[in-house]
Design an enzyme around this catalytic site. Sequence first.
Site, PDB file in Angstrom:
ATOM      1  NE  ARG A 281      34.009  52.682  34.556  1.00  0.00           N
ATOM      2  CZ  ARG A 281      33.434  52.483  33.366  1.00  0.00           C
ATOM      3  NH1 ARG A 281      33.699  53.103  32.239  1.00  0.00           N
ATOM      4  NH2 ARG A 281      32.510  51.600  33.288  1.00  0.00           N
TER       5      ARG A 281
ATOM      6  CE  LYS B 188      16.072  44.250  24.502  1.00  0.00           C
ATOM      7  NZ  LYS B 188      16.688  45.032  23.321  1.00  0.00           N
TER       8      LYS B 188
ATOM      9  N   GLY C  66      27.120  46.454  34.658  1.00  0.00           N
ATOM     10  CA  GLY C  66      27.095  47.948  35.269  1.00  0.00           C
ATOM     11  C   GLY C  66      25.931  47.969  36.130  1.00  0.00           C
TER      12      GLY C  66
ATOM     13  N   GLY D 154      30.817  44.703  29.337  1.00  0.00           N
ATOM     14  CA  GLY D 154      31.017  44.226  28.200  1.00  0.00           C
ATOM     15  C   GLY D 154      32.105  43.173  28.216  1.00  0.00           C
TER      16      GLY D 154
END
Length: 397
Positions: free
Chosen positions: A36, A202, A355, A378
């Site tokens: 990053r 999920k 991720g 996200g």
Amino acid sequence: MPVRSLDQLDLKGQRVFVRVDFNVPMAGGEITDDTRIRAALPTLRKILSEGGSPVVASHLGRPAGKPDPQFSLAPVARQLEKLLGAPAKVRLAPQVAGPIAAELAAALAPGEVLMLENVRFDPGETRNDPELARELAGLAELYVNDAFGTCHRAHASTVGAAGLFAPNKRAAGYLLQKEIESFAQVLGDPPRPLVAILGGAKVSDKIGVIENLLGKIDRLLIGGAMAYTFLAAKGLEVGDSLVEADKIELAAKLIAKASGCGVELMLPVDNLAAAEIDEDAAVTVTRSAAVPQGLKGLDIGPETIKLYCAAIGDAAALVWNGPMGVFECAPFAVGTFAVAKAVAECEGFTLVGGGDSVAALNRSGMAERIDHVSTGGGAGLELLEGKTLPGIAALDG
């Protein structure tokens, strides 16, 4: 959403507030992966080469709105100075804002970098506190956001401060600009066929993504534990596989919606199953999509791999978010790595985010062959859901 680019700013002699995402993994006070930090180097080098002085801001971890030595950006400042190389110097302000930070910022000379201490040491950051935003904005003449991974958060450093700069004084850094352009390639007017691959645990994590993409894509491949909720919705036995019982009805509706939209929704036709997630587990290849009682579906099977790889092969554009199985455990990494290889070999435009997907891609050695590997989990999901990200919206105008 079109935003002003870094190249449209006059950087010479200017202090530039740069929101970056240096939320790097740490162990024992040492950085274990500086990806990053490296991702922000082109933006920071551009500012320095044009005679500007970056005032760098980032969060690290979850320090609960107060100083915590284990989340200090001191190791990050040292690594940034090392990566930038001479003659760049990186100074670390001991505070997020306040008189000391203001004094250090005012004293910056062209070619120097000031890194503020972890912005989440101040409780006003996550509240988008107007006073903190004002103090941060006062440290510089220009504003640049290069932190895609935080653009879905309306925080003081991503939204509040940005709004205090005139529209012609704020812009996207090179990393953020590439993220925006890459997602536009699959969400705007993409070439056909457009293929989406979704995995993970999920269905509830991907409901918004699936509902938004069904009106845009031609083919949807589903893997990971979430596949078993869909298989259960089709009336199949799924053994002890992870299933969201309260989402079975929703999965059935999504299957019907895909059919109504003319989207080819592909589910596993066989599985790798075992009683437990274990390196030494006895692995069973199921003969169909059904999973026997006493076993858990933990990866897509060999026939599914063949079908999915063929479906990926002719994609003109493709987006992948979520692994096909429990790839962290070697016996159940086969499907995810096979998909990674197929995506890498796809001649269409390829975008990978999330991720776990990125981690699997890196482990497979295929990352360099992907057109764009997103830096925001996200934030990327929210774009795929069709949402406007506040950190990007704040740059508009």
